[in-house]
Design an enzyme around this catalytic site. Structure first.
Site, PDB file in Angstrom:
ATOM      1  N   ASP A  48      30.324  25.644  39.580  1.00 45.79           N
ATOM      2  CA  ASP A  48      31.253  25.672  40.706  1.00 45.79           C
ATOM      3  C   ASP A  48      31.936  27.040  40.702  1.00 45.79           C
ATOM      4  OD1 ASP A  48      33.439  25.423  42.454  1.00 45.79           O
ATOM      5  OD2 ASP A  48      33.785  23.330  41.917  1.00 45.79           O
ATOM      6  N   LYS A  69      39.048  29.621  45.198  1.00 46.52           N
ATOM      7  CA  LYS A  69      40.465  29.831  45.471  1.00 46.52           C
ATOM      8  C   LYS A  69      41.130  30.597  44.328  1.00 46.52           C
ATOM      9  CE  LYS A  69      40.467  27.596  49.380  1.00 46.52           C
ATOM     10  NZ  LYS A  69      40.645  28.343  50.654  1.00 46.52           N
ATOM     11  N   TYR A  94      19.538  22.126  41.202  1.00 47.05           N
ATOM     12  CA  TYR A  94      20.476  22.689  42.169  1.00 47.05           C
ATOM     13  C   TYR A  94      20.009  24.047  42.671  1.00 47.05           C
ATOM     14  CZ  TYR A  94      23.360  18.874  40.580  1.00 47.05           C
ATOM     15  OH  TYR A  94      23.802  17.616  40.283  1.00 47.05           O
TER      16      TYR A  94
END
Length: 236
Positions: free
Chosen positions: A125, A129, A203
């Protein structure tokens, strides 16, 4: 929780190469295998390679097939994911593969100083932010954890489809003067692409199918480097 996940959790408990500690005291926890992976698990002194956030363990198992003279440990908090790699490595009777179910933040509780030779971080991930910067697996905070368990000059490999995380990690390496060993913004365009880098996780294949470019960065992590967070203002 689905029956499929429950069945995988139960089967994980039968695999000798899967370790799922129940941690209650996060601040003071030390696992009995810390400093003893070579003698207690692998029964050899071959180098240990970690895949952090290993998911289904494609890199862990794939590299273990290629390098029987090294030991590979996949680390992830999702038991249903690591079941895939654990199952296949058990079917193949691979003795140089193990899986550890834990949070990456606790990695220092499981490995002693200089116990690990190399780390792979595959499609984590990106935590884009700014307030989540310390959660990035290539942040200065995490690299400080890795620095302790890695042998001096041990390498970190990042493979990601996130341009943001790739650029951030390049900034971490540059501003901390970390020796960069390989660096490309478009991995599959490189002539030096090899069998290891060609391993595709579940992924990764989804990202490629979506038309995303794969980025790769490899750098070493000397013990004498005091790590800092980079100046990096790019945010989405």
């Amino acid at each position: 929780m689905g029956k499929g996940k429950l069945a995988k959790f139960r089967e994980n408990e039968t695999f000798e190469n899967v370790f799922q500690p129940e941690v209650t005291d996060f601040l003071n926890y030390t696992h009995p295998l810390k400093g003893h992976w070579h003698d207690s698990v692998f029964k050899n002194e071959n180098p240990i390679v970690l895949e952090l956030g290993c998911g289904k363990g494609e890199y862990t198992v794939g590299m273990a097939r290629m390098f029987p003279d090294k030991n590979f440990i996949g680390v992830d908090i999702k038991g249903a994911r690591i079941w895939t790699g654990a199952k296949s490595s058990n079917i193949e009777q691979m003795r140089n593969v193990a899986f550890l179910r834990t949070r990456i933040e606790l990695i220092g509780s499981f490995f002693a100083k200089d116990e690990v030779g190399e780390i792979w971080i595959t499609f984590p991930d990106p935590q884009m932010k700014k307030r989540r910067a310390k959660k990035r697996l290539t942040s200065g905070a995490f690299l400080s954890m890795y620095q302790h368990l890695l042998a001096d000059g041990g390498s970190i490999n990042l493979k990601t489809d996130s341009r943001f995380l790739y650029r951030y990690t390049c900034a971490v390496a540059e501003q901390n003067n970390l020796p960069v060993l390989r660096n490309t913004a478009d991995l599959y365009s490189e002539s030096w692409l090899d069998d290891v880098l060609s391993i595709k996780t579940y992924y990764e294949q989804l990202h490629i199918d979506d038309g995303n470019t794969i980025h790769y960065l490899k750098f070493s992590l000397p013990h004498n480097t005091k790590l800092i967070e980079p100046e990096f203002d790019e945010e989405v």
